[in-house]
Write a protein that holds these residues in place. Structure first.
Motif, PDB file in Angstrom:
ATOM      1  N   SER A  24       0.832  -1.213   0.000  1.00  0.00           N
ATOM      2  CA  SER A  24       0.000   0.000   0.000  1.00  0.00           C
ATOM      3  C   SER A  24       0.859   1.253   0.000  1.00  0.00           C
ATOM      4  O   SER A  24       0.566   2.220  -0.704  1.00  0.00           O
ATOM      5  CB  SER A  24      -0.931  -0.006   1.212  1.00  0.00           C
ATOM      6  OG  SER A  24      -1.778  -1.127   1.209  1.00  0.00           O
ATOM      7  N   ILE A  25       1.933   1.237   0.785  1.00  0.00           N
ATOM      8  CA  ILE A  25       2.838   2.388   0.829  1.00  0.00           C
ATOM      9  C   ILE A  25       3.504   2.601  -0.528  1.00  0.00           C
ATOM     10  O   ILE A  25       3.587   3.727  -1.038  1.00  0.00           O
ATOM     11  CB  ILE A  25       3.902   2.196   1.928  1.00  0.00           C
ATOM     12  CG1 ILE A  25       3.252   2.256   3.313  1.00  0.00           C
ATOM     13  CG2 ILE A  25       4.994   3.267   1.822  1.00  0.00           C
ATOM     14  CD1 ILE A  25       4.217   1.979   4.451  1.00  0.00           C
ATOM     15  N   ALA A  27       2.408   1.628  -3.488  1.00  0.00           N
ATOM     16  CA  ALA A  27       1.403   2.075  -4.449  1.00  0.00           C
ATOM     17  C   ALA A  27       1.075   3.549  -4.248  1.00  0.00           C
ATOM     18  O   ALA A  27       0.894   4.302  -5.211  1.00  0.00           O
ATOM     19  CB  ALA A  27       0.134   1.230  -4.314  1.00  0.00           C
ATOM     20  N   TYR A  28       1.008   3.983  -2.987  1.00  0.00           N
ATOM     21  CA  TYR A  28       0.705   5.386  -2.686  1.00  0.00           C
ATOM     22  C   TYR A  28       1.786   6.308  -3.225  1.00  0.00           C
ATOM     23  O   TYR A  28       1.493   7.328  -3.854  1.00  0.00           O
ATOM     24  CB  TYR A  28       0.565   5.565  -1.171  1.00  0.00           C
ATOM     25  CG  TYR A  28       0.428   7.002  -0.736  1.00  0.00           C
ATOM     26  CD1 TYR A  28       1.476   7.669  -0.112  1.00  0.00           C
ATOM     27  CD2 TYR A  28      -0.753   7.699  -0.966  1.00  0.00           C
ATOM     28  CE1 TYR A  28       1.354   8.984   0.285  1.00  0.00           C
ATOM     29  CE2 TYR A  28      -0.886   9.027  -0.570  1.00  0.00           C
ATOM     30  CZ  TYR A  28       0.168   9.654   0.055  1.00  0.00           C
ATOM     31  OH  TYR A  28       0.042  10.967   0.430  1.00  0.00           O
ATOM     32  N   TYR A  29       3.066   5.958  -3.011  1.00  0.00           N
ATOM     33  CA  TYR A  29       4.146   6.832  -3.472  1.00  0.00           C
ATOM     34  C   TYR A  29       4.315   6.774  -4.992  1.00  0.00           C
ATOM     35  O   TYR A  29       4.736   7.760  -5.604  1.00  0.00           O
ATOM     36  CB  TYR A  29       5.458   6.479  -2.759  1.00  0.00           C
ATOM     37  CG  TYR A  29       5.534   7.092  -1.381  1.00  0.00           C
ATOM     38  CD1 TYR A  29       5.822   8.442  -1.224  1.00  0.00           C
ATOM     39  CD2 TYR A  29       5.280   6.340  -0.246  1.00  0.00           C
ATOM     40  CE1 TYR A  29       5.871   9.023   0.030  1.00  0.00           C
ATOM     41  CE2 TYR A  29       5.320   6.904   1.012  1.00  0.00           C
ATOM     42  CZ  TYR A  29       5.611   8.251   1.143  1.00  0.00           C
ATOM     43  OH  TYR A  29       5.643   8.828   2.388  1.00  0.00           O
ATOM     44  N   PHE A  31       1.752   6.569  -6.963  1.00  0.00           N
ATOM     45  CA  PHE A  31       0.706   7.515  -7.367  1.00  0.00           C
ATOM     46  C   PHE A  31       1.177   8.956  -7.222  1.00  0.00           C
ATOM     47  O   PHE A  31       0.931   9.798  -8.097  1.00  0.00           O
ATOM     48  CB  PHE A  31      -0.555   7.289  -6.525  1.00  0.00           C
ATOM     49  CG  PHE A  31      -1.598   8.348  -6.715  1.00  0.00           C
ATOM     50  CD1 PHE A  31      -1.767   9.358  -5.776  1.00  0.00           C
ATOM     51  CD2 PHE A  31      -2.399   8.353  -7.847  1.00  0.00           C
ATOM     52  CE1 PHE A  31      -2.728  10.337  -5.954  1.00  0.00           C
ATOM     53  CE2 PHE A  31      -3.363   9.340  -8.037  1.00  0.00           C
ATOM     54  CZ  PHE A  31      -3.519  10.330  -7.076  1.00  0.00           C
ATOM     55  N   LEU A  32       1.871   9.284  -6.128  1.00  0.00           N
ATOM     56  CA  LEU A  32       2.371  10.649  -5.937  1.00  0.00           C
ATOM     57  C   LEU A  32       3.362  11.031  -7.030  1.00  0.00           C
ATOM     58  O   LEU A  32       3.389  12.180  -7.488  1.00  0.00           O
ATOM     59  CB  LEU A  32       3.033  10.789  -4.565  1.00  0.00           C
ATOM     60  CG  LEU A  32       2.119  10.771  -3.345  1.00  0.00           C
ATOM     61  CD1 LEU A  32       2.941  10.971  -2.078  1.00  0.00           C
ATOM     62  CD2 LEU A  32       1.041  11.847  -3.443  1.00  0.00           C
ATOM     63  N   ARG A  35       1.241  11.636 -10.189  1.00  0.00           N
ATOM     64  CA  ARG A  35       0.099  12.531 -10.069  1.00  0.00           C
ATOM     65  C   ARG A  35       0.360  13.818 -10.843  1.00  0.00           C
ATOM     66  O   ARG A  35       1.435  14.404 -10.764  1.00  0.00           O
ATOM     67  CB  ARG A  35      -0.177  12.878  -8.598  1.00  0.00           C
ATOM     68  CG  ARG A  35      -1.415  13.716  -8.381  1.00  0.00           C
ATOM     69  CD  ARG A  35      -1.601  14.016  -6.909  1.00  0.00           C
ATOM     70  NE  ARG A  35      -0.480  14.780  -6.390  1.00  0.00           N
ATOM     71  CZ  ARG A  35      -0.384  15.177  -5.118  1.00  0.00           C
ATOM     72  NH1 ARG A  35      -1.331  14.856  -4.269  1.00  0.00           N
ATOM     73  NH2 ARG A  35       0.665  15.873  -4.715  1.00  0.00           N
TER      74      ARG A  35
END
Length: 269
Positions: A24-25, A27-29, A31-32, A35
């Protein structure tokens, strides 16, 4: 070591929870990193194809599974080719500190669409009057960070005085484009793409008009051009280029272009 049973069937271990947390971490970064670029739309499309693949597996649609599996193989190659600037830009940002992130700029919103349109319109009017060439890009939903990376980041409040100063002939950034989103002036001195194929009609346009048409054709941005030779104001959007517009028409186009974003912003307050 099993912590508990999920739905009374699946044994859940501490390692499983840690595995999901770490993924999850990551995937989140990821995305950042992407973005604000066109790659976001690519991820959405890839997610839809993945859901379709799982559904096809569930329903045992063997032909559809085969087709989607082969598309995925070709898609990896297509992603690398089509999104080279975004991938390169994302890799260069890995490991950089986020300590210089300006939270005030990130969450700051203009007081209203009319004020923003008037600020841009006033700047365009003065630039046209003095025949100072200008190229102003109004970003919409398709991110333009890969083009903003070619210039100097400002993240400044939208103001007519700053826009005029950026395109003043003695300014170091006046030859490039200025990219705006609905909240701020993002960057100045940016390099825009030129059309891969030049038509007979394009030969009558200057470099600013050609760049405006090329960017408008590949994104949903609205591009305002002020001619240095004639002082005429033009607007490029999608596949059209409208010339010799009045300031009033420019302001109306800005309002039409950003109205959806401002409405969403107001509804979230």
């Amino acid at each position: 070591m099993h912590l508990f049973k999920l739905f009374g069937v699946i044994d859940v271990r501490f390692a499983d929870i840690l595995d999901i947390f770490l993924i999850s971490i990551v995937a989140y970064y990821v995305f950042l990193l992407f973005r604000g670029t066109r790659a976001v739309q690519m991820f959405v499309g890839g997610g839809l194809l993945l859901i379709g693949w799982f559904l096809a597996q569930w329903w045992e649609l063997h032909t559809v599974v085969w087709l989607l599996s082969n598309l995925a193989t070709l898609g990896i190659i297509a992603v690398v080719i089509l999104f080279q600037p975004e991938i390169r830009g994302a890799l260069t940002r890995i490991g950089q500190s986020v300590a210089n992130m300006n939270l005030r700029t990130l969450f700051f919103h203009q007081s209203g669409l009319n004020q923003v349109a008037e600020e841009i319109g006033t700047a365009v009017q003065d630039l046209a009057k003095n025949q100072f060439g200008a190229l102003i890009v109004l970003e919409n939903r398709v991110g333009l960070r890969n083009y903003a990376d070619t210039g100097e980041y400002l993240n400044a409040r939208i103001s007519s005085r700053l826009l005029r100063a950026l395109f003043f002939p003695n300014s170091a950034l006046h030859d490039g484009a200025v990219i705006l989103n609905s909240r701020s002036i993002v960057a100045a001195g940016c390099i825009l793409p030129l059309p891969a194929i030049t038509t007979e009609q394009d030969t009558s346009y200057g470099m600013r008009h050609r760049a405006a048409k090329a960017l408008a054709a590949e994104s949903d941005a609205l591009v305002i051009v002020v001619s240095e030779e004639t002082g005429y104001i033009s607007i490029a959007y999608r596949t059209t280029l409208r010339r010799k517009l009045s300031v009033k028409e420019v302001e109306e186009e800005i309002k039409r272009h950003w109205r959806g974003l401002f409405d969403e912003s107001e509804s979230q307050k």
